[in-house]
Design a protein around this motif. Sequence first.
Motif, PDB file in Angstrom:
ATOM      1  N   ALA A  13       0.844  -1.194   0.000  1.00 46.49           N
ATOM      2  CA  ALA A  13       0.000   0.000   0.000  1.00 46.49           C
ATOM      3  C   ALA A  13       0.882   1.247   0.000  1.00 46.49           C
ATOM      4  CB  ALA A  13      -0.898   0.005   1.224  1.00 46.49           C
ATOM      5  N   THR A  14       0.413   2.302  -0.623  1.00 43.87           N
ATOM      6  CA  THR A  14       1.151   3.551  -0.682  1.00 43.87           C
ATOM      7  C   THR A  14       1.086   4.249   0.668  1.00 43.87           C
ATOM      8  OG1 THR A  14       0.577   3.784  -3.001  1.00 43.87           O
ATOM      9  CG2 THR A  14       1.342   5.743  -1.899  1.00 43.87           C
ATOM     10  N   ASP A  15       2.233   4.728   1.119  1.00 48.51           N
ATOM     11  CA  ASP A  15       2.323   5.458   2.383  1.00 48.51           C
ATOM     12  C   ASP A  15       2.234   6.941   2.074  1.00 48.51           C
ATOM     13  OD1 ASP A  15       2.903   6.585   4.813  1.00 48.51           O
ATOM     14  OD2 ASP A  15       4.687   5.381   5.183  1.00 48.51           O
ATOM     15  N   GLU A  20       7.381  10.061  -3.204  1.00 46.50           N
ATOM     16  CA  GLU A  20       7.509   9.172  -4.361  1.00 46.50           C
ATOM     17  C   GLU A  20       8.553   9.660  -5.358  1.00 46.50           C
ATOM     18  OE1 GLU A  20       5.868   6.249  -4.822  1.00 46.50           O
ATOM     19  OE2 GLU A  20       4.827   6.425  -2.905  1.00 46.50           O
ATOM     20  N   ASN A  21       9.007  10.903  -5.228  1.00 43.92           N
ATOM     21  CA  ASN A  21       9.982  11.458  -6.164  1.00 43.92           C
ATOM     22  C   ASN A  21      11.424  11.118  -5.782  1.00 43.92           C
ATOM     23  OD1 ASN A  21       7.950  12.712  -7.709  1.00 43.92           O
ATOM     24  ND2 ASN A  21       7.880  14.417  -6.263  1.00 43.92           N
ATOM     25  N   GLY A  25      17.132   4.044  -3.963  1.00 45.62           N
ATOM     26  CA  GLY A  25      18.511   3.995  -3.473  1.00 45.62           C
ATOM     27  C   GLY A  25      18.832   5.157  -2.561  1.00 45.62           C
ATOM     28  N   ASP A  26      18.358   6.342  -2.907  1.00 46.61           N
ATOM     29  CA  ASP A  26      18.590   7.518  -2.064  1.00 46.61           C
ATOM     30  C   ASP A  26      17.840   7.400  -0.740  1.00 46.61           C
ATOM     31  OD1 ASP A  26      20.156   8.546  -4.076  1.00 46.61           O
ATOM     32  OD2 ASP A  26      18.602   9.895  -4.849  1.00 46.61           O
ATOM     33  N   ALA A  27      16.623   6.874  -0.793  1.00 50.30           N
ATOM     34  CA  ALA A  27      15.842   6.707   0.433  1.00 50.30           C
ATOM     35  C   ALA A  27      16.516   5.695   1.358  1.00 50.30           C
ATOM     36  CB  ALA A  27      14.422   6.253   0.093  1.00 50.30           C
TER      37      ALA A  27
END
Length: 50
Positions: A13-15, A20-21, A25-27
Amino acid sequence: MSLTTDDIEAFVATDPEDDENVPLGDALEELAADVEVDAVEAVRDARGQL
C-alpha cells in the motif's frame, strides 16, 4: 509457515508520508549507517573474551 497476499498487503500500500519522487537507493541511503570495524581486531577481542 507460508505467506499469502493478505500478509503482504500492508507493505504494498502507498504510504502518504513517502516522497515518491525520491529514488529508492537515495531513500535507503538515508537509513544506512556507516560502521567501520577492523575485522581482525574484532576477532582477536572476541577470542580474548572466551
